[in-house]
Design a protein around this motif. Sequence first.
Motif, mmCIF file in Angstrom:
data_model
loop_
_atom_site.group_PDB
_atom_site.id
_atom_site.type_symbol
_atom_site.label_atom_id
_atom_site.label_comp_id
_atom_site.label_asym_id
_atom_site.label_seq_id
_atom_site.Cartn_x
_atom_site.Cartn_y
_atom_site.Cartn_z
ATOM 1 N N TRP A 71 2.299 8.263 5.280
ATOM 2 C CA TRP A 71 2.338 9.342 4.288
ATOM 3 C C TRP A 71 2.781 8.702 2.978
ATOM 4 C CZ3 TRP A 71 0.638 14.200 5.399
ATOM 5 C CH2 TRP A 71 0.727 15.130 4.372
ATOM 6 N N ASN A 72 1.815 8.475 2.106
ATOM 7 C CA ASN A 72 2.079 7.739 0.874
ATOM 8 C C ASN A 72 2.542 8.640 -0.259
ATOM 9 O OD1 ASN A 72 1.397 5.203 1.907
ATOM 10 N ND2 ASN A 72 -0.767 5.574 1.571
ATOM 11 N N VAL A 73 3.460 8.108 -1.046
ATOM 12 C CA VAL A 73 3.977 8.753 -2.249
ATOM 13 C C VAL A 73 4.017 7.696 -3.349
ATOM 14 C CG1 VAL A 73 5.369 10.470 -1.026
ATOM 15 C CG2 VAL A 73 6.360 8.251 -1.582
ATOM 16 N N VAL A 74 4.320 8.117 -4.560
ATOM 17 C CA VAL A 74 4.471 7.155 -5.653
ATOM 18 C C VAL A 74 5.894 7.225 -6.189
ATOM 19 C CG1 VAL A 74 2.059 7.096 -6.363
ATOM 20 C CG2 VAL A 74 3.563 8.804 -7.343
ATOM 21 N N TYR A 75 6.385 6.089 -6.628
ATOM 22 C CA TYR A 75 7.690 6.021 -7.282
ATOM 23 C C TYR A 75 7.700 4.791 -8.176
ATOM 24 C CZ TYR A 75 9.465 2.162 -4.434
ATOM 25 O OH TYR A 75 9.659 0.936 -3.857
ATOM 26 N N GLU A 76 8.680 4.729 -9.062
ATOM 27 C CA GLU A 76 8.778 3.586 -9.958
ATOM 28 C C GLU A 76 9.669 2.525 -9.338
ATOM 29 O OE1 GLU A 76 10.022 2.343 -14.523
ATOM 30 O OE2 GLU A 76 10.440 4.365 -13.814
ATOM 31 N N ASP A 77 9.110 1.354 -9.146
ATOM 32 C CA ASP A 77 9.881 0.211 -8.668
ATOM 33 C C ASP A 77 10.519 -0.422 -9.897
ATOM 34 O OD1 ASP A 77 10.876 -2.197 -7.765
ATOM 35 O OD2 ASP A 77 9.125 -2.663 -6.535
ATOM 36 N N TRP A 78 11.808 -0.199 -10.054
ATOM 37 C CA TRP A 78 12.497 -0.648 -11.256
ATOM 38 C C TRP A 78 12.495 -2.158 -11.396
ATOM 39 C CZ3 TRP A 78 17.497 2.818 -11.379
ATOM 40 C CH2 TRP A 78 17.119 4.146 -11.536
ATOM 41 N N SER A 79 12.642 -2.862 -10.303
ATOM 42 C CA SER A 79 12.696 -4.325 -10.404
ATOM 43 C C SER A 79 11.336 -4.910 -10.782
ATOM 44 C CB SER A 79 13.199 -4.940 -9.100
ATOM 45 O OG SER A 79 12.349 -4.582 -8.038
ATOM 46 N N ALA A 80 10.259 -4.304 -10.321
ATOM 47 C CA ALA A 80 8.919 -4.792 -10.663
ATOM 48 C C ALA A 80 8.396 -4.147 -11.945
ATOM 49 C CB ALA A 80 7.951 -4.512 -9.520
ATOM 50 N N ARG A 81 9.086 -3.112 -12.414
ATOM 51 C CA ARG A 81 8.710 -2.373 -13.622
ATOM 52 C C ARG A 81 7.288 -1.829 -13.537
ATOM 53 N NH1 ARG A 81 12.015 -4.754 -18.586
ATOM 54 N NH2 ARG A 81 12.213 -2.569 -18.989
ATOM 55 N N LYS A 82 6.999 -1.187 -12.394
ATOM 56 C CA LYS A 82 5.685 -0.569 -12.245
ATOM 57 C C LYS A 82 5.764 0.565 -11.228
ATOM 58 C CE LYS A 82 4.045 -3.927 -8.844
ATOM 59 N NZ LYS A 82 3.015 -4.883 -8.521
ATOM 60 N N VAL A 83 4.747 1.386 -11.255
ATOM 61 C CA VAL A 83 4.638 2.486 -10.310
ATOM 62 C C VAL A 83 3.925 1.954 -9.073
ATOM 63 C CG1 VAL A 83 3.618 4.755 -9.914
ATOM 64 C CG2 VAL A 83 4.599 4.205 -12.143
ATOM 65 N N VAL A 84 4.496 2.231 -7.903
ATOM 66 C CA VAL A 84 3.925 1.717 -6.659
ATOM 67 C C VAL A 84 3.702 2.849 -5.656
ATOM 68 C CG1 VAL A 84 4.934 -0.585 -6.888
ATOM 69 C CG2 VAL A 84 6.205 1.188 -5.718
ATOM 70 N N VAL A 85 2.820 2.591 -4.720
ATOM 71 C CA VAL A 85 2.564 3.511 -3.613
ATOM 72 C C VAL A 85 3.439 3.065 -2.449
ATOM 73 C CG1 VAL A 85 0.813 4.345 -1.999
ATOM 74 C CG2 VAL A 85 0.209 3.924 -4.388
ATOM 75 N N PHE A 86 4.079 4.027 -1.794
ATOM 76 C CA PHE A 86 5.021 3.710 -0.723
ATOM 77 C C PHE A 86 4.807 4.657 0.450
ATOM 78 C CE2 PHE A 86 9.273 4.503 1.184
ATOM 79 C CZ PHE A 86 9.523 3.230 1.669
ATOM 80 N N ASN A 87 4.765 4.108 1.652
ATOM 81 C CA ASN A 87 4.681 4.898 2.880
ATOM 82 C C ASN A 87 6.102 5.308 3.266
ATOM 83 O OD1 ASN A 87 4.313 5.982 5.415
ATOM 84 N ND2 ASN A 87 3.547 4.100 6.339
ATOM 85 N N ILE A 88 6.390 6.608 3.255
ATOM 86 C CA ILE A 88 7.767 7.066 3.485
ATOM 87 C C ILE A 88 8.288 6.696 4.867
ATOM 88 C CG2 ILE A 88 7.585 8.950 1.823
ATOM 89 C CD1 ILE A 88 7.437 10.882 4.229
ATOM 90 N N PHE A 89 7.408 6.444 5.813
ATOM 91 C CA PHE A 89 7.847 6.100 7.167
ATOM 92 C C PHE A 89 8.284 4.639 7.277
ATOM 93 C CE2 PHE A 89 4.827 9.640 7.744
ATOM 94 C CZ PHE A 89 5.740 10.578 8.192
ATOM 95 N N GLU A 90 8.118 3.876 6.208
ATOM 96 C CA GLU A 90 8.584 2.490 6.207
ATOM 97 C C GLU A 90 10.055 2.376 5.809
ATOM 98 O OE1 GLU A 90 5.788 0.231 3.887
ATOM 99 O OE2 GLU A 90 4.218 0.485 5.394
ATOM 100 N N HIS A 91 10.673 3.487 5.459
ATOM 101 C CA HIS A 91 12.110 3.522 5.185
ATOM 102 C C HIS A 91 12.807 3.555 6.549
ATOM 103 C CE1 HIS A 91 16.040 5.030 4.032
ATOM 104 N NE2 HIS A 91 15.717 4.990 2.746
ATOM 105 N N GLY A 92 13.454 2.466 6.905
ATOM 106 C CA GLY A 92 14.016 2.308 8.247
ATOM 107 C C GLY A 92 14.950 3.413 8.685
ATOM 108 N N SER A 93 15.882 3.799 7.831
ATOM 109 C CA SER A 93 16.854 4.830 8.209
ATOM 110 C C SER A 93 16.190 6.188 8.390
ATOM 111 C CB SER A 93 17.958 4.927 7.157
ATOM 112 O OG SER A 93 18.668 3.715 7.096
#
Length: 176
Positions: free
Chosen positions: A28-50
């Motif tokens: 289930w992909n969402v977008v957020y800003e990766d501050w360290s890379a200084r760009k908007v990225v797509v992220f699969n919420i199920f990859e958050h371990g906790s």
Amino acid sequence: MLTDKSEISFYRYGKNYDDLNEPKKLVWNVVYEDWSARKVVVFNIFEHGSFFNDLINIKKELKKQFGKENEEIQSSKEAFKFFEEKVSRSLSYYYGSKAEWEIILTSWPPYVENEEIDRLIKEREEHIKKWGNFYRTDVCLDIATKIDVYTQVKLNWVQFMNYLWNNLDLIKKSKK
């Protein structure tokens, strides 16, 4: 015409899947800003371990209260309500109202007031005079809103819950 399912292979997200209706892992992909890379990225919420570990624990509670088999659980409206409430709490805890999971949405082109444009020009000129170059500056947008990952998922809550509910078997510890 292909009739044998083994002849069909789908390629999605860099992995082969035999059937798009039966993914091998939850996505289930969402977008957020990766501050360290200084760009908007797509992220699969199920990859958050906790968060995923919470889902595993919620599934264990579900089995303890409503039955051992997925089919038995999935036929219960009470089980679904229990599951939905627990998932919503977990999603809110890990992804809600946290700056690292927020992104700013604005109109395109963005609306910037005259005073803000004047400030930007002045700031740029001062920076060039002082440092010899200009990198970037932040802009105050009149029409902008923050949206976090929790809100992105909540926008499609019914579909998200149906997806999770119909793929309970994929909520399990991965074999490493």
